[in-house]
Enzyme design. Structure first.
Site, PDB file in Angstrom:
ATOM      1  N   GLU A   1      27.182 -58.769  51.923  1.00  0.00           N
ATOM      2  CA  GLU A   1      28.773 -58.858  52.669  1.00  0.00           C
ATOM      3  C   GLU A   1      28.577 -60.070  54.275  1.00  0.00           C
ATOM      4  O   GLU A   1      27.274 -59.838  54.520  1.00  0.00           O
ATOM      5  CB  GLU A   1      28.513 -57.808  52.994  1.00  0.00           C
ATOM      6  CG  GLU A   1      29.979 -57.652  54.577  1.00  0.00           C
ATOM      7  CD  GLU A   1      29.987 -56.043  54.280  1.00  0.00           C
ATOM      8  OE1 GLU A   1      29.418 -55.146  55.030  1.00  0.00           O
ATOM      9  OE2 GLU A   1      31.399 -55.951  55.893  1.00  0.00           O
TER      10      GLU A   1
ATOM     11  N   GLU B   1      37.751 -53.833  62.906  1.00  0.00           N
ATOM     12  CA  GLU B   1      37.146 -52.841  62.991  1.00  0.00           C
ATOM     13  C   GLU B   1      37.142 -52.000  63.869  1.00  0.00           C
ATOM     14  O   GLU B   1      36.437 -51.306  64.690  1.00  0.00           O
ATOM     15  CB  GLU B   1      35.564 -52.763  62.208  1.00  0.00           C
ATOM     16  CG  GLU B   1      35.883 -53.293  60.906  1.00  0.00           C
ATOM     17  CD  GLU B   1      34.596 -53.577  60.975  1.00  0.00           C
ATOM     18  OE1 GLU B   1      33.637 -52.870  60.050  1.00  0.00           O
ATOM     19  OE2 GLU B   1      33.431 -53.795  61.113  1.00  0.00           O
TER      20      GLU B   1
END
Ligand SMILES: *[C@@H]1O[C@H](CO)[C@@H](O)[C@H](O)[C@H]1NC(C)=O
Ligand SMILES: *[C@@H]1O[C@H](CO)[C@@H](O)[C@H](O)[C@H]1NC(C)=O
Ligand SMILES: *[C@@H]1O[C@H](CO)[C@@H](O)[C@H](O)[C@H]1NC(C)=O
Length: 246
Positions: free
Chosen positions: A143, A227
């Site tokens: 990621e 986020e």
């Protein structure tokens, strides 16, 4: 009889307008409320909301064309201090089966803002890669995160390897694991509200500095969003997100 005919003709007249509106905008309040169009996608993605003791989030698609998408998300979350509650994002729909080593450019640009930054949240690109070209799109083997904003005391996964220079800017690079997935987070020292770059340069850096296996890994998703941990109510607005991968 006359009345119902009138009713029917007004329905027929109204339906083309309704479908035009639907193509241009969407309101997403379901946990995984999803929209796609023009090669882009937007997801309300409240994946971690069970860690919250309260809160909610909706995401709105404002506009889109083949050259970008504009959207915004309004959220408020409390509890579960160190848990991410969601990742509302705009993504470029990517063709499956592309190896990172075979991609020459990942040009992207984004301009974004937060109405209230007294929050605990990041603003970040999120790119998953996997050896399996058909890997699920909610994770990968690797990621890449590019943190364009960091508000409050929130931290990337892993530990700092120091500062690095990639794609013309200085970042603090954190490397660590989320389960079996290796996570590389390039964190800007202060918010970058208007950003454009070739993200392939980050993969080149990961390959030379961290041994990322570019010739074995396929691109799974290419997303940009925020986020939230806690705070709000606040609104995250993306005026324009675009990406071209070739
Ligand atoms: C919205 O889309 C239209 C048509 O593609 C475009 O002309 C306009 O600039 C877009 N506006 C924004 C804010 O994205
Ligand atoms: C969005 O950004 C792309 C890439 O910079 C650009 O081509 C496009 O015109 C922009 N769209 C709007 C509506 O500003
Ligand atoms: C995830 O990928 C599948 C195909 O593998 C697709 O049908 C689905 O729309 C994607 N979901 C999201 C949220 O991107």
């Amino acid at each position: 009889m006359q009345l119902s005919l009138l009713f029917l003709s007004s329905l027929v007249a109204a339906s083309p307008l309704t479908s035009v509106e639907k193509r241009q905008a969407a309101t997403l309040c379901e946990q995984y409320g999803y929209w796609s169009g023009n090669g882009y996608e937007v997801n309300n993605n409240n994946w971690g909301r069970d860690a919250a003791t309260g809160g909610s989030q909706c995401t709105y698609v404002d506009n889109s064309s083949g050259s970008g998408v504009s959207w915004h998300a309004t959220w408020q979350w409390s509890g579960g201090e160190d848990n991410v509650k969601s990742y509302p994002y705009g993504g470029k729909q990517v063709a499956r089966g592309q190896k990172i080593s075979a991609i020459s450019t990942m040009e992207t640009s984004v301009s974004w803002s937060y109405s209230d930054t007294n929050i605990r949240a990041n603003v970040a690109y999120d790119v998953f890669t996997a050896a399996d070209p058909d890997h699920v799109n909610s994770s990968g083997d690797h990621e890449l995160m590019i943190w364009l904003g960091r508000f409050g005391n929130v931290y990337p996964i892993g530990s700092s390897t120091g500062t690095v220079n990639v794609a013309g800017r200085t970042w603090e690079l954190f490397v660590g694991y989320n389960g079996a997935m290796k996570v590389y987070s390039y964190v800007a020292a202060s918010p970058i509200n208007s950003y454009s770059a070739n993200v392939k340069e980050f993969f080149n850096h990961m390959e030379s500095a961290q041994g990322f296996p570019a010739s074995e890994q396929h691109l799974i998703v290419f997303q940009m969003g925020t986020e939230p941990f806690t705070g709000g109510e606040t609104t995250f607005t993306v005026d324009n997100f675009s990406a071209n991968i070739s």
